[in-house]
Scaffold this active site. Structure first.
Site, mmCIF file in Angstrom:
data_model
loop_
_atom_site.group_PDB
_atom_site.id
_atom_site.type_symbol
_atom_site.label_atom_id
_atom_site.label_comp_id
_atom_site.label_asym_id
_atom_site.label_seq_id
_atom_site.Cartn_x
_atom_site.Cartn_y
_atom_site.Cartn_z
ATOM 1 N N SER A 57 2.637 -0.552 5.454
ATOM 2 C CA SER A 57 2.823 -1.116 6.795
ATOM 3 C C SER A 57 4.099 -1.951 6.761
ATOM 4 O O SER A 57 4.556 -2.343 5.676
ATOM 5 C CB SER A 57 1.632 -2.027 7.118
ATOM 6 O OG SER A 57 1.872 -2.824 8.251
ATOM 7 N N TYR A 88 -4.341 -8.698 5.549
ATOM 8 C CA TYR A 88 -3.841 -7.324 5.686
ATOM 9 C C TYR A 88 -2.502 -7.200 4.966
ATOM 10 O O TYR A 88 -2.263 -6.243 4.211
ATOM 11 C CB TYR A 88 -3.693 -7.021 7.185
ATOM 12 C CG TYR A 88 -3.224 -5.631 7.546
ATOM 13 C CD1 TYR A 88 -4.089 -4.544 7.538
ATOM 14 C CD2 TYR A 88 -1.904 -5.408 7.968
ATOM 15 C CE1 TYR A 88 -3.666 -3.270 7.918
ATOM 16 C CE2 TYR A 88 -1.464 -4.152 8.351
ATOM 17 C CZ TYR A 88 -2.346 -3.080 8.317
ATOM 18 O OH TYR A 88 -1.919 -1.827 8.699
#
Ligand code: NAD
Length: 251
Positions: free
Chosen positions: A142, A155
């Site tokens: 990501s 995350y």
């Protein structure tokens, strides 16, 4: 004209039941690939299998579970006799919060599913790819795996782990004919971000406004990149964290 032809390739995708994994399965099938698909949600996988025009082996599999991952990878390998491309895509988000307010369960599930899940997937895929002497792995990291993500530190921790494992494995396995890269998308208009939009005070329009291109990315844009990154046209890219983010991380 360049055509991306996967008709002699076996492509394994985790988290293929929904979102970008599902679209990837559809587009790799269009390009002729045979598919090995897993997801924690079996019904979604089954409904996908019924629509695909290519040979498709499916297995319910929680990427956090070592036995399930090892079994699925072994069965897929036995079924097709090889695994040419593996896309380790399964992942989850957690509720937006500053670090001190993130639940301990959330950091645990991030590290277990998003972090260890990719580690386990690669562990068993690399064993098979090393036996066959070739392979391509593409992990879903990501933008939060290459820079800070306010509100999503757990995350970001797990996605930085994915980026670190990708670079390390890329270096370790290059000599065996195996390339390992990861994609680093910013916010993409997918079911995961629909869920985020529903449950967070930060809405999609604000996420779009924060991007240099003033919009979210699309699932097509990410999957089209997967098709090219994993193809034989891209044979010298290895160990890279590839941003697909409208320029966000160029700031
Ligand atoms: N959507 C975004 O904005 C965005 C941005 C950057 C990176 N990513 C990453 O891309 C990947 C796909 O995201 P998406 O937006 O398509 O998500 P999504 O929520 O739409 O789909 C995720 C899929 O993974 C499956 N899954 C969840 N937990 C699992 C588990 N433990 N084991 C096996 N399967 C599991 C789900 O059932 C679902 O089918 C994720 O790794 C995500 O972190 C997404």
């Amino acid at each position: 004209m360049i055509t991306l032809d996967y008709s002699n390739k076996v492509v394994l995708i985790t988290g293929a039941g929904g979102g970008m994994g599902r679209l990837a399965a559809e587009k790799f099938a269009e390009a002729g690939a045979s598919l090995a698909l897993s997801d924690i949600n079996y019904d979604n996988l089954k409904s996908l299998q019924d629509t695909l025009p290519v040979e498709c082996f499916i297995g319910q599999c929680n990427v956090a579970n070592p036995e399930e991952i090892e079994r699925f990878t072994e069965q897929a390998y036995q079924h097709f006799g090889r695994i040419d491309v593996a896309i380790n895509n399964a992942g989850i988000l957690h509720p937006q919060n500053k670090l001190a307010d993130i639940a301990i369960d959330d950091i645990d599930s991030q590290l277990t599913i998003n972090g260890r899940g990719v580690f386990l997937s690669m562990k068993y895929e690399l064993q098979k790819m090393q036996q066959q002497g070739s392979g391509v792995i593409l992990n879903m990291s990501s933008a939060a795996g290459i820079f800070g993500a306010p509100g999503a530190s757990a995350y970001a921790a797990a996605k930085h782990a994915v980026t670190g494992m990708t670079r390390s494995a890329g270096l370790e396995y290059a000599r065996y004919g195996i390339r390992v890269n990861c994609l680093c998308p910013s916010f993409i208009d997918s079911p995961m971000v629909d869920e985020f939009d529903k449950n967070s005070s930060v809405k999609k329009d604000r996420l779009a406004a924060a991007n240099p291109m003033k919009r979210l990315g699309t699932m097509d844009e990410v999957v089209n990149t997967m098709l090219w990154v994993c193809s034989d046209y891209n044979s010298y890219m290895n160990g890279q964290a590839i941003a697909i983010d409208g320029g966000l991380t160029a700031l």
